[in-house]
Design a protein around this motif. Structure first.
Motif, short mmCIF file in Angstrom:
data_model
loop_
_atom_site.label_atom_id
_atom_site.label_comp_id
_atom_site.label_asym_id
_atom_site.label_seq_id
_atom_site.Cartn_x
_atom_site.Cartn_y
_atom_site.Cartn_z
N GLY A 70 184.22 87.04 134.20
CA GLY A 70 185.51 86.58 133.70
C GLY A 70 185.53 86.35 132.20
N GLU A 71 186.73 86.07 131.70
CA GLU A 71 186.94 85.82 130.27
C GLU A 71 186.93 84.31 130.03
OE1 GLU A 71 187.39 88.20 128.00
OE2 GLU A 71 187.79 89.96 129.26
N MET A 72 186.21 83.90 129.00
CA MET A 72 186.17 82.47 128.67
C MET A 72 187.32 82.11 127.73
SD MET A 72 183.33 80.26 126.53
CE MET A 72 181.99 80.30 127.72
N TRP A 199 191.27 90.71 114.60
CA TRP A 199 191.67 89.67 115.53
C TRP A 199 191.17 89.92 116.93
CZ3 TRP A 199 193.61 85.29 113.72
CH2 TRP A 199 194.18 85.32 112.44
N HIS A 200 190.66 88.89 117.59
CA HIS A 200 190.24 88.91 119.00
C HIS A 200 190.91 87.70 119.62
CE1 HIS A 200 186.64 88.61 122.04
NE2 HIS A 200 187.79 88.79 122.65
N LEU A 201 191.85 87.96 120.56
CA LEU A 201 192.70 86.88 121.07
C LEU A 201 192.65 86.77 122.58
CD1 LEU A 201 195.76 87.71 118.77
CD2 LEU A 201 194.13 85.81 118.47
N HIS A 202 192.64 85.57 123.07
CA HIS A 202 192.77 85.28 124.50
C HIS A 202 194.05 84.48 124.71
CE1 HIS A 202 188.31 85.97 125.82
NE2 HIS A 202 188.81 86.98 125.14
N PHE A 203 194.52 84.47 125.96
CA PHE A 203 195.80 83.81 126.27
C PHE A 203 195.64 82.97 127.53
CE2 PHE A 203 199.88 83.93 128.65
CZ PHE A 203 200.69 83.29 127.74
N GLY A 212 193.74 85.50 130.10
CA GLY A 212 192.69 86.50 129.93
C GLY A 212 192.60 86.98 128.50
N HIS A 213 191.90 88.09 128.34
CA HIS A 213 191.73 88.74 127.03
C HIS A 213 193.00 89.54 126.73
CE1 HIS A 213 189.43 91.36 124.11
NE2 HIS A 213 190.33 92.22 124.50
N VAL A 214 193.58 89.31 125.57
CA VAL A 214 194.90 89.91 125.29
C VAL A 214 194.76 91.37 124.86
CG1 VAL A 214 196.96 89.78 123.86
CG2 VAL A 214 195.85 87.68 124.64
N VAL A 258 186.18 98.51 124.08
CA VAL A 258 186.17 97.38 124.98
C VAL A 258 187.22 96.32 124.64
CG1 VAL A 258 183.75 97.69 125.55
CG2 VAL A 258 184.37 96.04 123.79
N GLU A 259 187.74 96.36 123.42
CA GLU A 259 188.70 95.34 123.01
C GLU A 259 190.14 95.75 123.24
OE1 GLU A 259 187.96 92.24 122.02
OE2 GLU A 259 185.93 92.81 122.52
N LYS A 260 190.40 97.05 123.25
CA LYS A 260 191.80 97.49 123.28
C LYS A 260 192.29 97.68 124.73
CE LYS A 260 191.96 97.99 118.75
NZ LYS A 260 191.54 96.77 118.11
ZN ZN Z 1 188.02 88.79 124.75
#
Ligand code: ZN
Length: 260
Positions: A70-72, A199-203, A212-214, A258-260
């Motif tokens: 999971g995403e932290m 930018w690396h953003l979670h919501f 999760g990871h945006v 992995v980010e997009k």
């Molecule tokens: Zn992330």
């Protein structure tokens, strides 16, 4: 277990101080990072630091969990897991992470009237307001979002597959007209072999039930708070797999995947 390794003082504290050398109050201006994104890309998903330990270094942040479960999301000093079904649950302090970064959030600057039709649009709008591209920024935006698309990752079993493979089948989730908090970091381009440049953003939703990871979003007339972070504490793994890892290549393309 690497009993001998600890003797090497590979507790690995690399302090990159961009600041002017003045004593800092209580390290609130420090971003603390555990492991690196390229190490995660290489499949090092075994948890090494407990969430309790991570929370001593900050009250806002992001990362993942042991076995990539999971995403932290760290917000207001609470650690949450966005599970692979998109649900968010609080996480016990004893749970471990292979990668996380956190800081104590003190807003230095507000960016208001933010309107964006995509995550790239939001990144560009934020970047235009930064005093410098060469610092680390933490972001917190509590507001209403016309649209948010997130992903999470399912728990993995050994032998671990590379993250670039796992994300090909990542579960994604979409919300419309949702209230919640966007949070994360912006790293300078020169930090690209430690973390995600840009930018690396979670919501997380306002009821703290989903997130999760945006991957994408749309918003109108919202205000983001930014915390300028002039120092970075980089904790490196002491696991055997990391010690043997051949790092030093260019991770830019893999990180994009992995980010997009
Ligand atoms: Zn992330």
């Amino acid at each position: 277990m690497l009993a001998g390794m600890k003797c090497f003082c590979l507790s690995a504290l690399l302090l990159l101080a961009f600041a002017n050398g003045e004593a800092r109050a209580a390290d609130r201006e420090l971003l603390t990072q555990y492991s690196t994104i390229p190490a995660l890309l290489a499949g090092l998903y075994d948890g090494e630091w407990t969430c309790a330990e991570v929370l001593t270094s900050g009250d806002i942040g992001l990362g993942t969990f042991d076995q990539l479960d999971g995403e932290m999301i760290v917000l207001d000093g609470q650690c949450y897991r966005a599970r692979s079904d998109g649900r968010v649950v609080p996480v016990a302090g004893s749970e471990k992470t292979p990668f996380a970064c956190v800081t104590f959030f003190d807003a230095d600057l507000a960016v208001s009237n933010l309107t964006a039709g995509s995550i790239a649009g939001l990144a560009a709008a934020l970047d235009r307001q930064l005093p410098s591209a060469n610092l680390v920024y933490a972001l917190r935006l509590d507001g209403t979002f016309a649209y948010v698309k997130t992903r999470s990752v399912p728990r993995q079993t050994k032998p671990f597959r590379p993250l670039t493979e796992i994300v090909k089948t990542q579960p994604t989730f979409e919300w419309k007209n949702v209230r919640g908090t966007l949070l994360g970091f912006r790293f300078p381009i020169f930090a690209k072999e430690l973390n995600v440049a840009g930018w690396h953003l979670h919501f997380i939703t306002a009821d703290r039930q989903h997130g999760g990871h945006v991957l994408d979003l749309r918003l109108t007339n919202q205000t983001a708070q930014l915390d300028l972070t002039p120092a970075l504490q980089q904790n490196l793994s002491t696991h055997a797999a990391f010690l043997k890892l051949d790092l030093g290549g260019d991770s830019t393309e893999a990180i994009k995947k992995v980010e997009k």
